[in-house]
Scaffold this active site. Sequence first.
Site, short mmCIF file in Angstrom:
data_model
loop_
_atom_site.label_atom_id
_atom_site.label_comp_id
_atom_site.label_asym_id
_atom_site.label_seq_id
_atom_site.Cartn_x
_atom_site.Cartn_y
_atom_site.Cartn_z
N GLU A 199 64.26 75.05 -7.15
CA GLU A 199 65.02 76.14 -6.97
C GLU A 199 66.35 75.67 -6.78
O GLU A 199 66.65 74.38 -6.40
CB GLU A 199 64.57 77.00 -5.87
CG GLU A 199 63.15 78.05 -5.97
CD GLU A 199 63.09 78.59 -4.76
OE1 GLU A 199 63.55 78.46 -3.74
OE2 GLU A 199 62.03 79.43 -4.73
N HIS A 234 62.07 72.66 10.71
CA HIS A 234 61.26 73.78 10.24
C HIS A 234 60.21 74.61 11.03
O HIS A 234 59.30 75.35 10.91
CB HIS A 234 60.38 73.50 9.02
CG HIS A 234 61.36 72.69 8.06
ND1 HIS A 234 62.01 73.76 7.14
CD2 HIS A 234 61.33 71.58 7.57
CE1 HIS A 234 62.49 72.97 6.32
NE2 HIS A 234 62.26 71.84 6.64
N ARG A 291 50.01 87.26 7.78
CA ARG A 291 49.41 87.31 9.30
C ARG A 291 50.36 87.88 10.30
O ARG A 291 51.36 88.16 9.87
CB ARG A 291 49.17 85.74 9.63
CG ARG A 291 50.28 85.01 9.55
CD ARG A 291 50.43 83.79 10.35
NE ARG A 291 51.74 83.05 10.72
CZ ARG A 291 52.46 82.59 9.87
NH1 ARG A 291 51.72 82.10 8.60
NH2 ARG A 291 53.84 82.23 10.09
C1 MV4 Z 1 64.94 77.16 0.92
C2 MV4 Z 1 66.17 76.72 1.43
C3 MV4 Z 1 67.40 76.75 0.56
N1 MV4 Z 1 67.41 76.82 -0.76
N2 MV4 Z 1 65.07 77.32 -0.74
C4 MV4 Z 1 62.39 76.22 4.41
C5 MV4 Z 1 60.85 76.26 4.67
C6 MV4 Z 1 60.38 77.44 3.52
N3 MV4 Z 1 60.02 78.56 4.11
C7 MV4 Z 1 61.54 77.62 2.84
N4 MV4 Z 1 62.72 76.93 3.34
C8 MV4 Z 1 63.91 77.00 2.67
N5 MV4 Z 1 63.90 77.05 1.22
C9 MV4 Z 1 66.34 77.23 -1.27
N6 MV4 Z 1 66.26 77.54 -2.67
C10 MV4 Z 1 66.36 76.27 2.73
C11 MV4 Z 1 65.22 76.74 3.43
C12 MV4 Z 1 65.04 76.52 4.79
C13 MV4 Z 1 65.58 75.16 5.13
C14 MV4 Z 1 65.75 74.20 4.51
C15 MV4 Z 1 66.34 72.98 5.25
C16 MV4 Z 1 66.36 72.98 6.58
C17 MV4 Z 1 66.07 73.99 7.35
C18 MV4 Z 1 65.62 75.07 6.72
C19 MV4 Z 1 65.44 76.20 7.62
C20 MV4 Z 1 64.95 77.48 7.10
C21 MV4 Z 1 64.70 77.39 5.70
#
Ligand code: MV4
Length: 495
Positions: A199, A234, A291
């Site tokens: 992505e 996370h 959930r």
């Molecule tokens: C992302 C993103 C940025 N760009 N996807 C993190 C866990 C999952 N639920 C999806 N997540 C993310 N997906 C795209 N295309 C940012 C996150 C993200 C995240 C990433 C790095 C560090 C902390 C984060 C916290 C929430 C979501």
Amino acid sequence: MKKILIANRGEIALRIMRSAKEMGIKTVAVFSEADREALHVRYADEAICIGPAPSSQSYLVGENIIAACKKTGAEAIHPGYGFLSENAAFAKMVKAAGLILIGPTPEAMEIMGNKLSAKAAALKYNIPMVPGTEEAITDVEEAKGRAVEVGFPILIKAAAGGGGKGMRVVNSVADFEEQMQLAVSEATSAFGDGSVFIERYVSSPRHIEIQVLGDTHGNIVHLFERECSIQRRHQKVIEEAPSCVLTAAIREQMGKCAVDVARAVNYVGAGTVEFILDENLDFFFLEMNTRLQVEHPVTEFITGLDLVKEQIKIARGEKLSFKQEDLKINGHAIELRVYAEDPLNNFLPDIGTLQTYRTPKGNGVRVDDGFEEGMEIPIYYDPMIAKLITFGKDREEAIARMVRAIEEYDITGIQTTLGFGKFVMQHEVFTSGKFDTHFVSEYFNADSLKSNAEDEAFIAAISAVVALKNKSTIASQPPVIATQSNQWRKNRIQL
Ligand code: MV4
């Protein structure tokens, strides 16, 4: 439905039993050998031991849970969150045993359990998604070409992923191959499935999720959003509802999209559709959690609904008793997850006994917990001790109430994230609402709490000196010195 079994432990098991009790439904607790004395065991009408302490031998053993239903005559199972709650194979076993799972169908769980099939299902409706690959990437060269088209930085994600595992940011084509190999091997070892996809990387997103409810008659509504951007590694720490950045128009669009995502899999029960929101307030669908979520109480506060009761009514085959237009947001709610972790020591899990444990009380305060003073936090499970939730007429009041409640909360014997929560509540970036998912890593370090602790020690010292100076007039009154177990009395000075 006269009797349900709660296939979980801790605060969520208690929370589910409370709603069941109010509905006149009998409850059955299951417990591991480590949880013999746990509150959820005492609270239930009946309790059955399902194995040794490790969850792989107890709370995760579907056969034992079904056997416990047969033995007690429970007709339905509420899985809570974690453990077997999103396990499609377990959902099938429950059905095959002639029991009711209080949750979605195994089919919906299966589709949403994989990020690629979830996105494929959502494609049927025009749901905004981050540009990337629609299928798992297998050929490195082909994937590189696609990454160049999408544009760097890109994110490689595990299709079976969760909790950020198997996720790698790639900044340039030169790094692509190495990062892809790392992502594949991480995904293989964590999930037994090495499928990954690409992505475009949204660099400073907010994490916003929409609560949905679907009944068995095809009605689906949303219960607005929860803002979950305050997380570390996370793991969510603070959630709130509503989000202070959404306009009514965006909220409505996101809500409609969430309902469509749910509709794509004929969703039944309570579910959460997860989006990221970029700086331009454009939102993108990421995945769906099938959930009840840890953070559901903030939605309960702003909607006035009891989500567990709704889940049970849906499982009984009842129609939703309200329509989308009946639902309104009232006030503001914030949740702090109180973990047995040491914020001064990189949030390392802290084990031990709750020597003092007194919860905050009063208007607009809810504590969902599963412990009492004197209990030990078992090392086998999640280190979350409690959820502290506050409600106010607006965000300001909910924040002020949270600070007050944190100060009132009295825990000794183990380190907790309470002080960290206070730090966040008082940070300008949080109070102004201008934060994203990087808040904790950008603004928090152990020193920001240490100085707070030093201030408190300083104030305590001053109070002691004042008290001493006044000793002649208060003769028999000893000076009150701040202790960790007595924080809110530290400034009591008598004349
Ligand atoms: C992302 C993103 C940025 N760009 N996807 C993190 C866990 C999952 N639920 C999806 N997540 C993310 N997906 C795209 N295309 C940012 C996150 C993200 C995240 C990433 C790095 C560090 C902390 C984060 C916290 C929430 C979501």
